[in-house]
Design a protein around this motif. Structure first.
Motif, PDB file in Angstrom:
ATOM      1  N   LEU A  56      -5.422   2.214   7.525  1.00 29.21           N
ATOM      2  CA  LEU A  56      -6.698   2.089   6.820  1.00 29.21           C
ATOM      3  C   LEU A  56      -7.746   1.425   7.705  1.00 29.21           C
ATOM      4  O   LEU A  56      -8.921   1.797   7.668  1.00 29.21           O
ATOM      5  CB  LEU A  56      -6.512   1.324   5.510  1.00 29.21           C
TER       6      LEU A  56
ATOM      7  N   SER B 108      -9.905   4.158  -0.435  1.00 27.91           N
ATOM      8  CA  SER B 108      -8.702   4.360   0.386  1.00 27.91           C
ATOM      9  C   SER B 108      -7.530   4.630  -0.541  1.00 27.91           C
ATOM     10  O   SER B 108      -7.441   4.067  -1.628  1.00 27.91           O
ATOM     11  CB  SER B 108      -8.431   3.140   1.266  1.00 27.91           C
TER      12      SER B 108
ATOM     13  N   THR C  49      -9.087   7.301   4.137  1.00 23.93           N
ATOM     14  CA  THR C  49     -10.237   6.418   3.944  1.00 23.93           C
ATOM     15  C   THR C  49     -11.455   7.311   3.769  1.00 23.93           C
ATOM     16  O   THR C  49     -11.632   8.270   4.517  1.00 23.93           O
ATOM     17  CB  THR C  49     -10.444   5.491   5.163  1.00 23.93           C
TER      18      THR C  49
END
Length: 115
Positions: free
Chosen positions: A66, A95, A105
């Motif tokens: 992420l 996300s 994301t």
């Protein structure tokens, strides 16, 4: 106070400062229209209409993937990885898991912009 206690205290101050900056940024950023479905404390379930987003999927451990995804999208909207003008940052940043592919994301593209 020993060095370890000072370091932990300094980390707490940094965390509070980072949270303050994040709250300031979130309140100043464009947010897409949405319908609030449910709220439980600080957590909201929202319904968003169709919207233009920039997204990336990264493999690996969740937090690392992420973070990489956020950096890649930041490079995109700030025109560091493409030609053209900067695109304004929006909130929230979404996300989630993308199945076997990894972690996704997404940034909303502001109204009136095209990717």
């Amino acid at each position: 106070m020993d060095k370890r206690a000072r370091w932990i205290g300094g980390g707490a101050v940094a965390a509070v400062a980072a949270a303050g900056v994040a709250a300031w940024w979130f309140n100043r950023s464009e947010q897409p229209r949405h319908t609030l479905i449910q709220r439980d404390g600080a957590v909201e379930v929202r319904d968003y209409p169709a919207a233009l987003v920039a997204q990336t999927v990264q493999s690996g451990l969740r937090q690392t993937a992420l973070s990489k995804g956020f950096e890649r999208l930041a490079d995109y909207i700030f025109a560091r990885s493409r030609m053209g003008e900067r695109i304004a940052m929006t909130a929230p940043v979404l996300s989630d898991g993308a199945g076997e592919a990894g972690w996704r994301t997404r940034f909303f593209i502001p109204r009136g912009e095209s990717a």
